[in-house]
Each structure stands twice: as structure tokens, then as C-alpha cells.
Design a protein around this motif. Structure first.
Motif, PDB file in Angstrom:
ATOM      1  N   LEU A 158     -29.728  19.634  38.204  1.00 20.10           N
ATOM      2  CA  LEU A 158     -30.587  20.163  37.058  1.00 20.10           C
ATOM      3  C   LEU A 158     -31.641  19.663  36.821  1.00 20.10           C
ATOM      4  CD1 LEU A 158     -26.395  21.173  36.830  1.00 20.10           C
ATOM      5  CD2 LEU A 158     -28.741  22.493  38.591  1.00 20.10           C
ATOM      6  N   ALA A 159     -32.142  20.737  35.646  1.00 20.68           N
ATOM      7  CA  ALA A 159     -33.508  21.230  35.015  1.00 20.68           C
ATOM      8  C   ALA A 159     -33.260  22.324  34.269  1.00 20.68           C
ATOM      9  CB  ALA A 159     -34.764  20.609  36.117  1.00 20.68           C
ATOM     10  N   PHE A 160     -33.630  22.710  32.686  1.00 24.15           N
ATOM     11  CA  PHE A 160     -33.588  23.108  32.193  1.00 24.15           C
ATOM     12  C   PHE A 160     -35.112  23.615  31.572  1.00 24.15           C
ATOM     13  CE2 PHE A 160     -29.229  22.091  33.082  1.00 24.15           C
ATOM     14  CZ  PHE A 160     -29.031  23.775  33.587  1.00 24.15           C
ATOM     15  N   PRO A 161     -35.369  24.151  30.896  1.00 26.64           N
ATOM     16  CA  PRO A 161     -36.753  24.492  30.582  1.00 26.64           C
ATOM     17  C   PRO A 161     -36.440  24.371  29.032  1.00 26.64           C
ATOM     18  CG  PRO A 161     -36.031  26.743  30.862  1.00 26.64           C
ATOM     19  CD  PRO A 161     -35.098  25.912  31.649  1.00 26.64           C
ATOM     20  N   ALA A 162     -37.124  24.653  27.961  1.00 24.50           N
ATOM     21  CA  ALA A 162     -36.755  23.976  26.664  1.00 24.50           C
ATOM     22  C   ALA A 162     -36.114  24.833  26.158  1.00 24.50           C
ATOM     23  CB  ALA A 162     -38.102  24.040  25.490  1.00 24.50           C
ATOM     24  N   ASP A 163     -36.063  26.222  26.463  1.00 26.67           N
ATOM     25  CA  ASP A 163     -35.714  27.846  25.747  1.00 26.67           C
ATOM     26  C   ASP A 163     -34.300  27.885  26.673  1.00 26.67           C
ATOM     27  OD1 ASP A 163     -36.247  28.689  28.561  1.00 26.67           O
ATOM     28  OD2 ASP A 163     -37.870  30.166  26.856  1.00 26.67           O
ATOM     29  N   LEU A 164     -34.182  26.839  27.578  1.00 28.04           N
ATOM     30  CA  LEU A 164     -32.821  27.434  27.865  1.00 28.04           C
ATOM     31  C   LEU A 164     -32.878  28.677  29.395  1.00 28.04           C
ATOM     32  CD1 LEU A 164     -29.961  25.518  25.582  1.00 28.04           C
ATOM     33  CD2 LEU A 164     -31.157  24.720  28.021  1.00 28.04           C
ATOM     34  N   SER A 165     -33.631  29.088  29.161  1.00 29.53           N
ATOM     35  CA  SER A 165     -33.585  30.352  30.277  1.00 29.53           C
ATOM     36  C   SER A 165     -33.591  30.678  31.112  1.00 29.53           C
ATOM     37  CB  SER A 165     -35.100  31.414  29.388  1.00 29.53           C
ATOM     38  OG  SER A 165     -36.141  30.266  29.837  1.00 29.53           O
ATOM     39  N   ARG A 166     -33.579  29.541  31.921  1.00 33.53           N
ATOM     40  CA  ARG A 166     -34.185  29.282  33.486  1.00 33.53           C
ATOM     41  C   ARG A 166     -33.152  28.180  33.823  1.00 33.53           C
ATOM     42  NH1 ARG A 166     -40.091  30.494  33.835  1.00 33.53           N
ATOM     43  NH2 ARG A 166     -39.547  32.868  33.753  1.00 33.53           N
ATOM     44  N   LEU A 167     -32.521  28.168  35.397  1.00 33.13           N
ATOM     45  CA  LEU A 167     -31.584  27.272  35.791  1.00 33.13           C
ATOM     46  C   LEU A 167     -32.343  26.506  36.548  1.00 33.13           C
ATOM     47  CD1 LEU A 167     -28.701  24.937  35.821  1.00 33.13           C
ATOM     48  CD2 LEU A 167     -28.138  27.282  37.522  1.00 33.13           C
ATOM     49  N   VAL A 185     -23.814  23.851  20.642  1.00 33.23           N
ATOM     50  CA  VAL A 185     -24.912  23.885  20.832  1.00 33.23           C
ATOM     51  C   VAL A 185     -25.415  24.974  21.798  1.00 33.23           C
ATOM     52  CG1 VAL A 185     -27.073  23.934  20.850  1.00 33.23           C
ATOM     53  CG2 VAL A 185     -25.973  22.512  19.576  1.00 33.23           C
ATOM     54  N   ALA A 186     -24.560  24.559  23.519  1.00 32.41           N
ATOM     55  CA  ALA A 186     -24.978  25.692  24.148  1.00 32.41           C
ATOM     56  C   ALA A 186     -23.890  24.637  25.447  1.00 32.41           C
ATOM     57  CB  ALA A 186     -25.914  25.979  24.587  1.00 32.41           C
ATOM     58  N   PRO A 187     -23.350  25.705  25.605  1.00 30.91           N
ATOM     59  CA  PRO A 187     -22.053  24.368  26.851  1.00 30.91           C
ATOM     60  C   PRO A 187     -22.494  24.904  28.190  1.00 30.91           C
ATOM     61  CG  PRO A 187     -20.456  25.091  25.189  1.00 30.91           C
ATOM     62  CD  PRO A 187     -22.138  26.235  25.432  1.00 30.91           C
ATOM     63  N   LEU A 188     -22.956  24.229  29.116  1.00 28.85           N
ATOM     64  CA  LEU A 188     -23.596  24.515  30.180  1.00 28.85           C
ATOM     65  C   LEU A 188     -22.284  23.987  31.513  1.00 28.85           C
ATOM     66  CD1 LEU A 188     -27.378  24.042  30.195  1.00 28.85           C
ATOM     67  CD2 LEU A 188     -26.233  26.101  29.631  1.00 28.85           C
ATOM     68  N   THR A 189     -21.836  24.693  31.952  1.00 26.86           N
ATOM     69  CA  THR A 189     -20.944  24.114  32.245  1.00 26.86           C
ATOM     70  C   THR A 189     -20.835  25.327  34.284  1.00 26.86           C
ATOM     71  OG1 THR A 189     -19.829  26.502  32.363  1.00 26.86           O
ATOM     72  CG2 THR A 189     -19.129  25.263  30.407  1.00 26.86           C
ATOM     73  N   ARG A 190     -20.149  24.635  35.054  1.00 25.98           N
ATOM     74  CA  ARG A 190     -19.634  24.326  36.287  1.00 25.98           C
ATOM     75  C   ARG A 190     -18.465  24.427  36.520  1.00 25.98           C
ATOM     76  NH1 ARG A 190     -22.580  22.460  41.669  1.00 25.98           N
ATOM     77  NH2 ARG A 190     -22.088  24.381  43.628  1.00 25.98           N
ATOM     78  N   GLY A 199     -35.738  19.843  21.546  1.00 26.59           N
ATOM     79  CA  GLY A 199     -34.363  19.549  20.677  1.00 26.59           C
ATOM     80  C   GLY A 199     -32.833  19.780  21.033  1.00 26.59           C
ATOM     81  N   TRP A 200     -33.101  20.711  22.421  1.00 33.57           N
ATOM     82  CA  TRP A 200     -31.247  20.217  22.580  1.00 33.57           C
ATOM     83  C   TRP A 200     -31.055  19.341  23.455  1.00 33.57           C
ATOM     84  CZ3 TRP A 200     -31.071  18.956  27.984  1.00 33.57           C
ATOM     85  CH2 TRP A 200     -32.521  19.842  28.906  1.00 33.57           C
ATOM     86  N   TYR A 201     -32.117  18.332  23.517  1.00 35.74           N
ATOM     87  CA  TYR A 201     -31.992  16.737  23.744  1.00 35.74           C
ATOM     88  C   TYR A 201     -31.585  16.108  22.867  1.00 35.74           C
ATOM     89  CZ  TYR A 201     -32.828  12.430  25.815  1.00 35.74           C
ATOM     90  OH  TYR A 201     -33.235  10.996  26.211  1.00 35.74           O
ATOM     91  N   THR A 202     -32.735  16.410  22.261  1.00 40.12           N
ATOM     92  CA  THR A 202     -32.637  15.238  20.855  1.00 40.12           C
ATOM     93  C   THR A 202     -31.883  15.682  19.618  1.00 40.12           C
ATOM     94  OG1 THR A 202     -34.493  16.556  19.516  1.00 40.12           O
ATOM     95  CG2 THR A 202     -35.292  14.680  21.215  1.00 40.12           C
ATOM     96  N   GLY A 203     -31.372  16.729  19.791  1.00 37.86           N
ATOM     97  CA  GLY A 203     -30.460  17.158  18.288  1.00 37.86           C
ATOM     98  C   GLY A 203     -31.809  17.303  17.178  1.00 37.86           C
ATOM     99  N   ALA A 204     -31.344  17.153  15.832  1.00 41.20           N
ATOM    100  CA  ALA A 204     -31.984  16.731  14.937  1.00 41.20           C
ATOM    101  C   ALA A 204     -31.649  16.263  13.439  1.00 41.20           C
ATOM    102  CB  ALA A 204     -33.045  18.044  14.291  1.00 41.20           C
ATOM    103  N   TYR A 238     -24.845  18.206  33.509  1.00 36.22           N
ATOM    104  CA  TYR A 238     -26.338  17.344  33.219  1.00 36.22           C
ATOM    105  C   TYR A 238     -27.172  17.191  33.739  1.00 36.22           C
ATOM    106  CZ  TYR A 238     -22.138  15.487  30.117  1.00 36.22           C
ATOM    107  OH  TYR A 238     -21.285  14.711  29.568  1.00 36.22           O
ATOM    108  N   PRO A 239     -28.780  17.245  32.712  1.00 35.05           N
ATOM    109  CA  PRO A 239     -28.446  17.058  31.240  1.00 35.05           C
ATOM    110  C   PRO A 239     -28.174  18.397  31.104  1.00 35.05           C
ATOM    111  CG  PRO A 239     -30.785  17.572  32.045  1.00 35.05           C
ATOM    112  CD  PRO A 239     -29.891  17.304  33.448  1.00 35.05           C
ATOM    113  N   SER A 240     -27.982  18.518  29.344  1.00 34.52           N
ATOM    114  CA  SER A 240     -27.623  19.567  28.787  1.00 34.52           C
ATOM    115  C   SER A 240     -27.533  19.330  27.846  1.00 34.52           C
ATOM    116  CB  SER A 240     -26.786  20.297  29.091  1.00 34.52           C
ATOM    117  OG  SER A 240     -25.424  19.115  28.933  1.00 34.52           O
TER     118      SER A 240
END
Length: 439
Positions: A325-334, A283-288, A405-410, A276-278
Motif C-alpha cells: 500500500l501507498a498513500f498520498p499526503a492528503d490520503l485521498s487515494r489508496l 488521526v485517520a484509522p485506515l483498515t481492512r 504529517g500523518w507519518y511524522t506527527g508534530a 501499514y503505512p498509515s
């Protein structure tokens, strides 16, 4: 690349073209509300549970297109565990005649509260049903579902006709809605051996059943938490780990994907923790990776359709000092955020370090939120908002625009969220419907 080439060609032509026309994006905000639950949207309205200055809760309902508040009514909670957060209202019914279902306080009688269903546009009451303890209402296809008597020895889960409140079907025990359409309702039954179950929304007839331990292994403990979301014909589920006490092995946990129409398992990945956040797992499972003793490993992003690893970040890329953790809007970086100081960034696809300065990434606004002062309730916190940070400095961005959008949904292109102060915002800058971080 094509956009860049077109821009270069225009710049070299020597003849400037007409200025581009930018169409304003519909948006609105309500600074007068202190939203504390997830906003729920559908059929042209959005509804949220808000906290008034006197400590009382209320249901606030808005026109989704304009932001005009249509109506408000007192709200309450009765027997909801604080770990689930403040319950949101439910928006149900057909698009032509939507309703909002919420729990309202009762001033007299043996029942503590009532489920009250109102016309979504006018607030006129359609019907009510007394309840003594519940986790709160949910949309159940076109109807309303409710786990009731949750604090008693004989709880049940009931589906109610949205127009009349007439019970359609009931199952014993506690359950929650995972996915709902006009043709099926998928519920998660919180039993000793928990199962996902698909039922006909009108009759309650069982269409398929899937024991979640079949995916993640024996020994699930729901005290760790869970998350489910559906997109298209796929349900992605996550069971979180739990240890009875320090040093004990973790309960079974991990991710899995099922086909919604028949419950057939498509993939499973055990031993992965949701970070988290994720985004929603669908939509995109971000895991450890986490082993049975709770030792952390690599980070990974999965394909929600297949469960395959799309990108991996080695555990040694994480800083040795405190971070989150922090992620950009496009999830390109961790991103590894360190408040007030420089953080780090890693390419989420290749795992290599990349410059952090100037990288705008989203993370929780605070890791020490204040407990809500709700009259008669203790231990509740608002839905956690996200703020944007410059990873290179650790400082919050002054005016970053809407969260990703991955945070808010639509819902039908509209994205609705609460900010750090509880203000409600909405913007229509996308298309379609998808789940956000909280479902």
C-alpha cells in the motif's frame, strides 16, 4: 475553488501585481547521526536513540529550533523485546526545566543498566535508578514512568518524580503509557485480561478502568500487537489479531474509541485490521476487513471521533499480483505499489479507479530492511522510514520533500523524522501537536 478564481481574476486584469513573498520554512538536518528509534520532542528539544559505527547506542539531544546537538551520552537496552523496536528516550518535566530520561550502560555492579535523567539542555545528570530489565522510559505527565524487572516474575510499573527520581506510585505487572497530561496518565496494563487505566499522575489514584475485551471481544492475544493514541478528549485503540498456528481462528481484534476524561466507550469496530503505512488510529484509522479465518475483505477509512466509515474500497480493486500500500499526503487515494512497474490507484472516498501516473504516494522505502548491528543485541530493526513513489511507474521520486504529517506527527508545529539512511530531519511547516504513525 476560491484560490483559482482569484488567480484567474489577477491574470485577466492586465496589470501584474507585486511578486508574492514566500517566508522560508524553518528546517534542519543532521547527516552525522544514524537515528534508529522514534524521535521524541517537547519543551524545545528533540531526543533520539542513535547507532554509532562501532555498534554502540547513544542518546542524541538537539535544540528543536536550530538543530544544534546539545549533548550525547551512551545508551543501552536491557530486556526490551525486539518486536517493540529500539527504545527512544523520554522528554519530560515542565517546559521551563525539561529533562531527558534514557537507559545508560553500567560498567560494574549487579545491575545491567541504569535509568539516567539529565537536564535536557545541558546533559547534566539529575538522578539515576538501577534497572535489570525494562521496556524503556516514558513521559508520564510531568514525570517519568518505567516498567521495570520485566524479565522477572514480579515486574512492576513505577512513576518517578522527574526532578528527584523519588517513586510516586507503583502498580504490579507490566504497563505502558498511552496518554499523559498534567491531570491524568492513561496506561495500558499488559495482563491476561488487559485493561486501560487512568490514574492521577501525582498519587496514582485510579480514575477509571476499561477492559479492552469489552470493546473487541473475549480472547485478546497481545502477541499480535497493539496501538493507542490520544487527540483532544478521545483515545483510539487498536488490538491486532494473532493466530496460535496456521489454520487456527484469529484472536479478538479491532478498533475502538474512548473518552479520555471518564473512560466511557464512544464507538467500536471489530474485525478490522490496521493497514501499514498509515496514520495514527487517532488521526485517520485506515483498515481492512478480515474474518475469523484470516480472509481479507474491503478497505475502509474510519472517522476517529465516531468510528463511522468515511470511505470504502472493494477488495476486488486490489491487483492480483504482488503489491503493497501507498498513500498520498492528503490520503485521498489508496495506492497499490508495484516496484519497478505500474501500480494502481483507487479513490479512497468513492472506491472508483483513478489514473495512477503522476500520483505521488508514500510507502515503505523497503520491505526487506537490514537488521541493526547493535553490540550485544539481536533482532532489532530501525523505525521504518517512508519514501515517495510515482504510482504510475513504481519508481522512487527524486526530490519529493518532507514525508506527510500523518507519518511524522508534530510537536508544537515541528515535524521530526529519520530518512532511509538514518539521517535526522526536522521542519516546522504546520501548527499544533498530533501523533504520527508510530505514536
Amino acid at each position: 475553488m476560491l484560490a483559482g478564481a482569484a488567480l484567474m481574476a489577477s491574470g485577466c486584469s492586465g496589470t501584474p501585481g507585486p511578486p508574492a513573498t514566500v517566508t522560508p520554512v524553518p528546517r534542519w538536518s543532521d547527516p552525522s547521526v544514524n537515528a534508529v528509534s522514534r524521535p521524541m520532542s517537547g519543551s524545545g528539544v528533540t531526543a533520539v536513540t542513535a547507532l554509532r559505527p562501532d555498534g554502540a547506542l547513544e542518546t542524541a539531544v538537539y535544540d528543536l529550533a536550530t538543530g544544534n546537538r546539545r549533548w550525547s551520552r551512551p545508551a543501552t537496552m536491557a530486556g526490551r523485546p525486539p518486536g517493540l523496536g529500539v527504545q527512544p528516550p523520554a522528554v519530560a518535566g515542565p517546559p521551563a526545566a525539561p529533562v531527558v530520561a534514557a537507559l545508560e550502560p553500567r560498567r560494574s555492579g549487579r545491575w545491567r543498566a541504569a535509568l539516567v535523567v539529565r537536564d535536557a539542555r545541558t546533559g547534566a545528570q539529575r538522578w539515576s535508578r538501577p534497572v535489570d530489565s525494562t521496556f524503556g522510559p516514558a513521559r508520564c505527565g510531568p514525570h517519568v514512568c518505567l516498567a521495570e524487572s520485566t524479565a522477572r516474575h514480579d515486574p512492576g510499573f513505577v512513576a518517578l518524580d522527574h526532578a528527584t527520581g523519588r517513586p510516586l506510585w507503583r502498580i504490579p505487572g507490566i504497563a505502558e503509557v498511552v496518554a499523559a497530561t498534567g491531570r491524568r496518565v492513561v496506561v495500558f496494563r499488559l495482563t491476561r485480561r488487559p485493561v486501560l487505566e487512568s490514574r492521577d499522575p501525582r498519587t496514582g489514584r485510579v480514575l477509571w478502568t476499561f477492559p479492552v475485551e469489552r470493546a473487541v471481544g473475549r480472547g485478546v492475544n497481545l502477541a499480535g500487537g497493539w496501538a493507542f493514541a490520544a487527540t483532544g478528549d478521545m483515545i483510539v485503540g487498536y488490538l491486532a489479531p494473532y493466530a496460535e498456528r496456521a489454520g487456527r481462528p484469529l484472536s479478538a481484534f479491532g478498533f475502538f474509541g474512548l473518552r479520555t476524561h471518564d473512560g466511557r466507550p464512544v464507538w467500536t469496530r471489530r474485525g478490522l485490521l490496521r493497514v501499514y503505512p498509515s496514520p495514527s488510529p487517532a488521526v485517520a484509522p485506515l483498515t481492512r476487513e478480515v474474518d475469523a479465518r484470516g480472509r481479507y475483505g474491503d478497505f475502509a477509512r474510519l472517522d476517529p471521533r465516531t468510528g463511522r466509515t468515511l470511505g470504502r474500497v472493494p477488495a476486488e480493486r486490489a491487483p492480483g499480483s504482488a503489491w503493497w500500500l501507498a498513500f498520498p499526503a492528503d490520503l485521498s487515494r489508496l495506492g497499490f505499489l508495484a516496484l519497478g512497474g505500474p501500480g494502481g490507484a483507487v479513490d479512497l472516498r468513492g472506491g472508483g479507479r483513478v489514473p495512477a501516473r503522476g500520483v505521488l504516494a508514500w510507502s515503505f522505502c523497503t520491505v526487506d530492511p537490514a537488521q541493526l548491528r547493535i553490540e550485544g543485541q539481536h533482532g532489532f530493526f530501525p523505525v521504518a522510514p517512508l519514501c515517495a513513489y510515482d504510482l504510475g511507474t513504481g519508481r522512487k521520486a527524486a526530490d519529493p520533500g518532507p514525508p506527510p504529517g500523518w507519518y511524522t506527527g508534530a510537536t508544537d508545529g515541528w515535524r521530526v523524522w529519520r530518512d532511509e539512511q538514518g539521517m535526522l530531519h526536522a521542519v516546522r511547516d504546520t501548527t499544533g501537536t498530533m501523533p504520527g504513525m508510530y505514536g
